[in-house]
Design a protein around this motif. Structure first.
Motif, PDB file in Angstrom:
ATOM      1  N   ASN A   1      -6.497  -8.062   8.248  1.00  0.00           N
ATOM      2  CA  ASN A   1      -5.202  -8.777   7.709  1.00  0.00           C
ATOM      3  C   ASN A   1      -5.603 -10.248   7.550  1.00  0.00           C
ATOM      4  O   ASN A   1      -4.785 -11.089   8.194  1.00  0.00           O
ATOM      5  CB  ASN A   1      -4.094  -8.641   9.066  1.00  0.00           C
ATOM      6  N   ALA A   2      -6.564 -10.538   7.027  1.00  0.00           N
ATOM      7  CA  ALA A   2      -7.050 -11.899   6.564  1.00  0.00           C
ATOM      8  C   ALA A   2      -6.789 -12.381   5.261  1.00  0.00           C
ATOM      9  O   ALA A   2      -7.161 -13.277   4.796  1.00  0.00           O
ATOM     10  CB  ALA A   2      -8.478 -12.031   7.103  1.00  0.00           C
ATOM     11  N   LYS A   3      -5.860 -11.688   4.449  1.00  0.00           N
ATOM     12  CA  LYS A   3      -5.395 -11.912   3.102  1.00  0.00           C
ATOM     13  C   LYS A   3      -6.374 -11.890   2.266  1.00  0.00           C
ATOM     14  O   LYS A   3      -6.581 -12.836   1.085  1.00  0.00           O
ATOM     15  CB  LYS A   3      -4.588 -13.348   3.038  1.00  0.00           C
ATOM     16  N   LEU A   4      -7.753 -11.110   2.507  1.00  0.00           N
ATOM     17  CA  LEU A   4      -8.687 -11.029   1.559  1.00  0.00           C
ATOM     18  C   LEU A   4      -8.117 -10.097   0.099  1.00  0.00           C
ATOM     19  O   LEU A   4      -7.804  -8.980   0.487  1.00  0.00           O
ATOM     20  CB  LEU A   4      -9.713 -10.454   2.104  1.00  0.00           C
ATOM     21  N   SER A   5      -8.424 -10.557  -0.965  1.00  0.00           N
ATOM     22  CA  SER A   5      -7.984 -10.081  -2.112  1.00  0.00           C
ATOM     23  C   SER A   5      -9.079 -10.103  -3.077  1.00  0.00           C
ATOM     24  O   SER A   5      -9.332 -11.210  -3.841  1.00  0.00           O
ATOM     25  CB  SER A   5      -6.835 -10.628  -2.736  1.00  0.00           C
ATOM     26  N   ASP A   6     -10.210  -9.341  -2.667  1.00  0.00           N
ATOM     27  CA  ASP A   6     -11.637  -9.609  -3.640  1.00  0.00           C
ATOM     28  C   ASP A   6     -12.323  -8.330  -3.712  1.00  0.00           C
ATOM     29  O   ASP A   6     -12.034  -7.389  -2.893  1.00  0.00           O
ATOM     30  CB  ASP A   6     -12.263 -10.640  -2.972  1.00  0.00           C
ATOM     31  N   THR A   7     -13.335  -8.236  -4.283  1.00  0.00           N
ATOM     32  CA  THR A   7     -14.332  -7.213  -4.011  1.00  0.00           C
ATOM     33  C   THR A   7     -15.314  -7.422  -3.115  1.00  0.00           C
ATOM     34  O   THR A   7     -15.466  -8.666  -2.630  1.00  0.00           O
ATOM     35  CB  THR A   7     -15.445  -7.012  -5.424  1.00  0.00           C
ATOM     36  N   VAL A   8     -16.027  -6.455  -2.427  1.00  0.00           N
ATOM     37  CA  VAL A   8     -16.788  -6.867  -1.279  1.00  0.00           C
ATOM     38  C   VAL A   8     -18.144  -6.738  -2.008  1.00  0.00           C
ATOM     39  O   VAL A   8     -18.795  -6.035  -2.622  1.00  0.00           O
ATOM     40  CB  VAL A   8     -16.909  -5.578  -0.433  1.00  0.00           C
ATOM     41  N   PRO A   9     -18.803  -8.062  -1.740  1.00  0.00           N
ATOM     42  CA  PRO A   9     -20.166  -8.470  -2.376  1.00  0.00           C
ATOM     43  C   PRO A   9     -21.083  -7.448  -1.849  1.00  0.00           C
ATOM     44  O   PRO A   9     -20.926  -6.856  -0.801  1.00  0.00           O
ATOM     45  CB  PRO A   9     -20.570  -9.685  -1.860  1.00  0.00           C
ATOM     46  N   ASP A  10     -22.219  -6.973  -2.916  1.00  0.00           N
ATOM     47  CA  ASP A  10     -23.043  -6.049  -2.380  1.00  0.00           C
ATOM     48  C   ASP A  10     -23.906  -6.301  -1.403  1.00  0.00           C
ATOM     49  O   ASP A  10     -24.392  -5.541  -0.576  1.00  0.00           O
ATOM     50  CB  ASP A  10     -24.312  -6.038  -3.430  1.00  0.00           C
ATOM     51  N   TRP A  11     -24.379  -7.622  -0.974  1.00  0.00           N
ATOM     52  CA  TRP A  11     -25.033  -7.894   0.170  1.00  0.00           C
ATOM     53  C   TRP A  11     -24.420  -7.699   1.579  1.00  0.00           C
ATOM     54  O   TRP A  11     -25.242  -7.419   2.357  1.00  0.00           O
ATOM     55  CB  TRP A  11     -25.327  -9.644   0.160  1.00  0.00           C
ATOM     56  N   PHE A  12     -23.213  -7.546   1.343  1.00  0.00           N
ATOM     57  CA  PHE A  12     -22.326  -7.398   2.484  1.00  0.00           C
ATOM     58  C   PHE A  12     -22.602  -6.022   3.370  1.00  0.00           C
ATOM     59  O   PHE A  12     -22.795  -5.823   4.505  1.00  0.00           O
ATOM     60  CB  PHE A  12     -20.786  -7.484   2.461  1.00  0.00           C
ATOM     61  N   TRP A  13     -22.847  -4.997   2.464  1.00  0.00           N
ATOM     62  CA  TRP A  13     -23.150  -3.633   3.060  1.00  0.00           C
ATOM     63  C   TRP A  13     -24.377  -3.645   3.695  1.00  0.00           C
ATOM     64  O   TRP A  13     -24.169  -2.989   4.937  1.00  0.00           O
ATOM     65  CB  TRP A  13     -22.875  -2.548   1.987  1.00  0.00           C
TER      66      TRP A  13
ATOM     67  N   ARG B   1     -13.748 -13.145  15.396  1.00  0.00           N
ATOM     68  CA  ARG B   1     -12.438 -12.495  15.343  1.00  0.00           C
ATOM     69  C   ARG B   1     -11.404 -13.256  14.635  1.00  0.00           C
ATOM     70  O   ARG B   1     -10.968 -14.467  15.310  1.00  0.00           O
ATOM     71  CB  ARG B   1     -12.104 -12.137  16.835  1.00  0.00           C
ATOM     72  N   LEU B   2     -11.103 -13.054  13.453  1.00  0.00           N
ATOM     73  CA  LEU B   2     -10.022 -13.792  13.036  1.00  0.00           C
ATOM     74  C   LEU B   2      -8.869 -13.106  12.398  1.00  0.00           C
ATOM     75  O   LEU B   2      -8.330 -13.229  11.064  1.00  0.00           O
ATOM     76  CB  LEU B   2     -10.795 -14.291  11.618  1.00  0.00           C
ATOM     77  N   ARG B   3      -8.637 -11.870  12.998  1.00  0.00           N
ATOM     78  CA  ARG B   3      -7.485 -11.129  12.840  1.00  0.00           C
ATOM     79  C   ARG B   3      -6.184 -11.755  12.514  1.00  0.00           C
ATOM     80  O   ARG B   3      -5.982 -12.636  13.273  1.00  0.00           O
ATOM     81  CB  ARG B   3      -7.089 -10.110  13.681  1.00  0.00           C
ATOM     82  N   SER B   4      -5.560 -11.628  11.199  1.00  0.00           N
ATOM     83  CA  SER B   4      -4.248 -12.232  11.064  1.00  0.00           C
ATOM     84  C   SER B   4      -4.426 -13.638  10.761  1.00  0.00           C
ATOM     85  O   SER B   4      -3.308 -14.508  10.694  1.00  0.00           O
ATOM     86  CB  SER B   4      -3.121 -11.942  11.972  1.00  0.00           C
ATOM     87  N   CYS B   5      -5.575 -14.344  10.668  1.00  0.00           N
ATOM     88  CA  CYS B   5      -5.638 -15.525  10.073  1.00  0.00           C
ATOM     89  C   CYS B   5      -5.755 -15.492   8.495  1.00  0.00           C
ATOM     90  O   CYS B   5      -6.314 -14.510   8.006  1.00  0.00           O
ATOM     91  CB  CYS B   5      -7.078 -16.358  10.662  1.00  0.00           C
ATOM     92  N   ILE B   6      -5.646 -16.631   7.642  1.00  0.00           N
ATOM     93  CA  ILE B   6      -5.861 -16.651   6.371  1.00  0.00           C
ATOM     94  C   ILE B   6      -7.322 -17.123   6.021  1.00  0.00           C
ATOM     95  O   ILE B   6      -7.649 -18.361   6.195  1.00  0.00           O
ATOM     96  CB  ILE B   6      -4.798 -17.547   5.486  1.00  0.00           C
ATOM     97  N   VAL B   7      -8.106 -16.066   5.530  1.00  0.00           N
ATOM     98  CA  VAL B   7      -9.567 -16.283   5.159  1.00  0.00           C
ATOM     99  C   VAL B   7      -9.812 -16.303   3.903  1.00  0.00           C
ATOM    100  O   VAL B   7     -10.579 -17.147   3.232  1.00  0.00           O
ATOM    101  CB  VAL B   7     -10.235 -15.388   6.087  1.00  0.00           C
ATOM    102  N   GLY B   8      -8.847 -15.471   3.147  1.00  0.00           N
ATOM    103  CA  GLY B   8      -9.163 -15.274   1.593  1.00  0.00           C
ATOM    104  C   GLY B   8      -8.436 -16.367   0.874  1.00  0.00           C
ATOM    105  O   GLY B   8      -7.871 -17.457   1.525  1.00  0.00           O
ATOM    106  N   PRO B   9      -8.130 -16.027  -0.294  1.00  0.00           N
ATOM    107  CA  PRO B   9      -8.369 -14.649  -1.277  1.00  0.00           C
ATOM    108  C   PRO B   9      -9.844 -14.206  -1.200  1.00  0.00           C
ATOM    109  O   PRO B   9     -10.279 -12.963  -1.108  1.00  0.00           O
ATOM    110  CB  PRO B   9      -7.534 -14.771  -2.393  1.00  0.00           C
ATOM    111  N   GLN B  10     -10.594 -15.259  -1.368  1.00  0.00           N
ATOM    112  CA  GLN B  10     -12.224 -14.815  -1.610  1.00  0.00           C
ATOM    113  C   GLN B  10     -13.043 -14.478  -0.576  1.00  0.00           C
ATOM    114  O   GLN B  10     -12.414 -14.685   0.614  1.00  0.00           O
ATOM    115  CB  GLN B  10     -13.053 -15.913  -2.372  1.00  0.00           C
ATOM    116  N   PHE B  11     -13.807 -13.432  -0.532  1.00  0.00           N
ATOM    117  CA  PHE B  11     -14.644 -12.939   0.497  1.00  0.00           C
ATOM    118  C   PHE B  11     -15.434 -14.151   0.995  1.00  0.00           C
ATOM    119  O   PHE B  11     -16.074 -14.906   0.041  1.00  0.00           O
ATOM    120  CB  PHE B  11     -15.246 -11.676  -0.028  1.00  0.00           C
ATOM    121  N   PRO B  12     -15.439 -14.244   2.330  1.00  0.00           N
ATOM    122  CA  PRO B  12     -16.385 -15.534   2.742  1.00  0.00           C
ATOM    123  C   PRO B  12     -17.898 -15.539   2.768  1.00  0.00           C
ATOM    124  O   PRO B  12     -18.322 -14.508   3.415  1.00  0.00           O
ATOM    125  CB  PRO B  12     -15.765 -15.598   4.218  1.00  0.00           C
ATOM    126  N   LYS B  13     -18.371 -16.276   1.839  1.00  0.00           N
ATOM    127  CA  LYS B  13     -19.685 -16.257   1.588  1.00  0.00           C
ATOM    128  C   LYS B  13     -20.623 -16.707   2.835  1.00  0.00           C
ATOM    129  O   LYS B  13     -21.786 -16.485   3.060  1.00  0.00           O
ATOM    130  CB  LYS B  13     -20.150 -16.994   0.428  1.00  0.00           C
TER     131      LYS B  13
END
Length: 789
Positions: A333-345, A306-318
């Motif tokens: 609300n983790a400041k992510l600004s990226d596409t969601v990688p295919d593996w994630f789904w 649970r990392l709500r409102s922490c700065i995790v981005g901008p890249q999606f965490p590999k």
């Protein structure tokens, strides 16, 4: 009858017992264990129980016993286990007699309403291993003598009113207790001051819960010395500073909950260097910035993150890809600004809870989305675009609102498989076309939001098959037609919002006959005509009613005074309602748009407190019903831009909770009722453009409004720059339409003309001859003198 052989143990838990039967034939002298918990006893404790001198374990929990905790229990000298949780006893304090049970090892007095302090006599319980006094109202200080209890391993004092300094508490644990204590729960208290190095004196501590207090200061660097610590709960405090790197030394740590504090700074790989056993990581709502190498592989394998409102981005965490056991993921609300990688789904289908909301994630969703075990999927408030996916399996709650999804929704609603969705939010997108007619496949649906899209056409009749639907939001589309009778089958509806569309016809009377659980009804900004049906008065749970900006005519029903929820004091206890799906309880927070205080406001968290009636901008006539003043808890009333006549009800001052009142642009006449000055919460008032007259009632309330609240009337007094004089302004007389009649104006004109003519003839008929004729003056003088003689 022969007596039964002596019993060693008697277990009667959850047997639905309500009273004690005669047990003379049972030999209890050797009884060592008695468990009668989870029953429904509503009597005093029988005396024979307190005479069981051989009893080692007694559990009376979860009953409704009467009277105080009986001190006869002190006769049980062998008692080792005593559990009285929620047993119903009404002792005001911890009975001193319990401190004489020298063999007691486990004492549980949870949820008994106990107050006062903990006596120093607790030091007499030298064999005590665990004590649970949670969920009471205990205050004062923790006795320092508790530090002499060398066998004590577990202390639970959560949910009390302890307001001690945290460093003083740790100081009181000095002595042999600091070697024996394993578990300490002080959560939900009023404990304050800095979290100090004294915590490390409890060298064998495995579990500590200090959450929901007022603890300040930084986490001490020395915390890394608690080598046995497996669970650390310090969330919901005021702890500040950075995360100490020594946290990475806690190799036994399994659960770290530090959310909702004032912590900040970078979180590095070093903070998790040796946390191979970590299963739950909760760091929400702090100002952390996670700085991990792109290819970092964590030493742990989490169940929850649970990392709500922490700065995790901008890249999606590999690094998430390495977590094979995750069931709960919150990166909102983790400041992510990226596409969601295919593996994630495909990876995320293992989760139960997935929240990526309030980021700037973009791109499209897979054409076919397999949601697997997910119970709640929240992707709202991002930048996703394209068409909605087809679902294979379905979560209990799906939120795709406030994105840029577009196109027709037929393939999503009619071609997805295994639909068991209870909550579906698709609002605030660019979806278009008709609402498809395949709702019979959505029998589990309880909440549906399609508001703020470009949907057109009519509401399909198959929506009537949504018989357990609780909330329906279709606001701000281009829907048309009449409100379909099929919706009367949705008997569980609490919220119905069809506003800002093009519905026509009449307000159906069946709304008031079938939808008896409605709390919010919004039909505003449509093309609805006709009378307001009196059947709406059956909606006793109604809190919000908006039927403004339509073509309604006729009068306001007098029975509007029957809206019970608008006459009853509101609280937040009902702000959530719960639905159940896949074995999970989902808390639903209802929302509504309410036009009040001159603007439209959005309510959700405090909606349960809001009560409002908006009938503005229609063609309503007649008088304001006196009965509407029975709505003592009403906060907002808007009757503006109608043809209402008559006077403002005298008893309006009894509506003590009224915050916003708009009666402008009607044909009301007469004086403002003096009681209106008693509306102490009134912060918005508009009485402009009526035929009101006379003085504005004085007091502490009405004079603080601007003149614009009263403009377009014949009023005087503060805050207007118009003095009322000694008598005030003479009120106008109105006809049945609230306006001066033409005949009245003519009569007034002849009245003033005749006064003028009378003055002329009276003056010149008497004083004229005296001034112009000397003979008249002499005769008048002699006449006056004769009368005086």
């Amino acid at each position: 009858m022969n007596k039964l052989p002596s019993l060693k143990e008697l277990h009667l838990l959850s047997c639905k017992l309500v009273q004690f039967a005669p047990l003379d034939h049972v030999n209890f002298t050797s009884l060592s264990v008695l468990d009668i918990s989870w029953n429904n006893f509503k009597s005093f404790l029988p005396k024979w129980i307190s005479n069981l001198s051989s009893l080692v374990s007694l559990d009376l929990s979860y009953n409704h016993f009467q009277g105080p905790i009986p001190c006869a229990l002190q006769n049980m000298s062998a008692l080792s286990y005593l559990h009285l949780t929620s047993s119903g006893f009404n002792s005001s304090t911890i009975p001193s007699c319990l401190y004489t049970l020298h063999n007691l090892q486990h004492l549980t007095l949870r949820n008994l309403g106990l107050n006062g302090g903990i006596s120093n006599n607790i030091a007499n319980l030298t064999n005590l291993v665990s004590i649970d006094l949670s969920n009471n109202e205990l205050d004062g200080r923790i006795p320092r003598l508790i530090g002499n209890l060398c066998n004590l391993e577990k202390i639970n004092l959560s949910g009390n009113k302890l307001a001690e300094n945290i460093s003083e508490i740790f100081e009181s644990f000095s002595g042999c207790l600091m070697d024996s204590l394993i578990s300490l729960d002080l959560s939900y208290n009023k404990i304050s001051s800095h979290l100090t190095d004294k915590i490390v004196k409890l060298r064998n501590l495995s579990f500590i819960d200090l959450s929901i207090n007022s603890i300040t200061g930084p986490i001490p660097e020395s915390i890394g010395n608690l080598s046995s610590l497996t669970m650390l709960y310090i969330q919901y405090n005021k702890i500040s500073g950075t995360l100490p790197k020594s946290m990475g030394l806690l190799s036994s740590l399994q659960v770290l909950r530090i959310s909702d504090n004032h912590l900040e700074g970078n979180v590095l790989e070093d903070h998790f260097a040796n946390l191979a056993n970590l299963k739950i990581l909760e760091m929400d709502d702090n100002n952390f910035t996670l700085n991990f190498a792109t290819e970092w592989i964590p030493p742990f394998n989490l169940y929850e993150i649970r990392l709500r409102s922490c700065i995790v981005g901008p890249q999606f965490p590999k690094w998430l890809k390495s977590q094979k056991k995750l069931s709960w993921v919150d990166l909102s609300n983790a400041k992510l600004s990226d596409t969601v990688p295919d593996w994630f789904w495909s990876w995320s289908s293992q989760c139960i809870y997935l929240n990526l909301s309030h980021n700037q994630l973009y791109g499209t969703l897979p054409h076919i989305l397999f949601t697997g075990n997910i119970s709640i999927m929240d992707l709202r408030s991002n930048l996703f675009h394209g068409s909605l996916p087809r679902l294979v399996s379905s979560p209990a709650q799906l939120d795709l609102s406030n994105n840029f999804f577009s196109g027709n929704i037929t393939h999503f609603l009619c071609r997805s498989q295994f639909l068991g969705i209870s909550v579906l939010h698709l609002g605030n997108n660019f979806l278009s076309g008709n609402i498809p007619n395949c709702w019979e496949n959505w029998e589990s649906l309880q909440v549906l939001s399609l508001d703020n899209n470009n949907l057109s056409g009519m509401i399909p009749t198959s929506m009537g098959s949504l018989t357990i639907l609780v909330s329906l939001h279709l606001r701000n589309n281009s829907l048309s037609g009449v409100i379909p009778r099929a919706l009367q089958s949705c008997l569980e509806l609490r919220a119905l919002d069809l506003s800002l569309n093009a519905f026509h016809g009449k307000i159906p009377a069946w709304i008031g006959m079938s939808l008896l659980k409605l709390m919010t009804l919004n039909l505003g900004n449509n093309e609805i005509s006709g009378l307001i049906p009196k059947e709406l008065c059956h909606l006793s749970y109604l809190q919000i009613m908006d039927i403004s900006n339509n073509n309604l005519s006729g009068s306001i029903p007098h029975c509007f005074g029957n809206f019970t929820s608008m006459a009853t004091k509101r609280d937040l206890s009902q702000r959530f309602h719960f639905i159940f799906n896949k074995g999970y309880a989902i808390a639903i927070l209802e929302n509504a748009y309410v036009r009040t205080k001159g603007s439209e406001l959005y309510y959700d968290t405090i909606l349960a407190l809001m009560t409002s009636i908006d009938l503005s901008n229609n063609n309503l006539s007649g008088e304001i019903p006196e009965e509407i003043t029975n709505l003592f808890a009403l906060r907002s009333l808007n009757l503006s831009i109608n043809h209402l006549r008559g006077t403002i009800p005298d008893r309006i001052g009894g509506m003590k909770d009224l915050e916003s009142l708009d009666l402008s642009r009607n044909q009301l006449w007469g004086r403002i009722p003096p009681s209106m000055s008693e509306l102490s919460f009134l912060s918005y008032l508009n009485l402009s453009y009526n035929n009101l007259s006379g003085p504005i009632p004085t007091g502490t309330q009405l004079q603080r409004f601007t003149p614009f609240s009263f403009i377009g009337n014949e009023l005087c007094g503060d805050p207007l720059n118009k003095s009322c004089g000694m008598e005030g302004v003479t009120p106008k007389f109105g006809n049945e339409n609230g306006k001066e009649s033409e005949g009245g104006s003519i009569i007034d004109g002849w009245f003033y003309l005749s006064m003028g003519i009378g003055f002329v003839f009276g003056f010149w008929g008497i004083w004229g001859p005296l001034l112009l004729s000397k003979a008249w003056r002499v005769k008048y003088f002699l006449s006056v003198c004769h009368k005086l003689a």
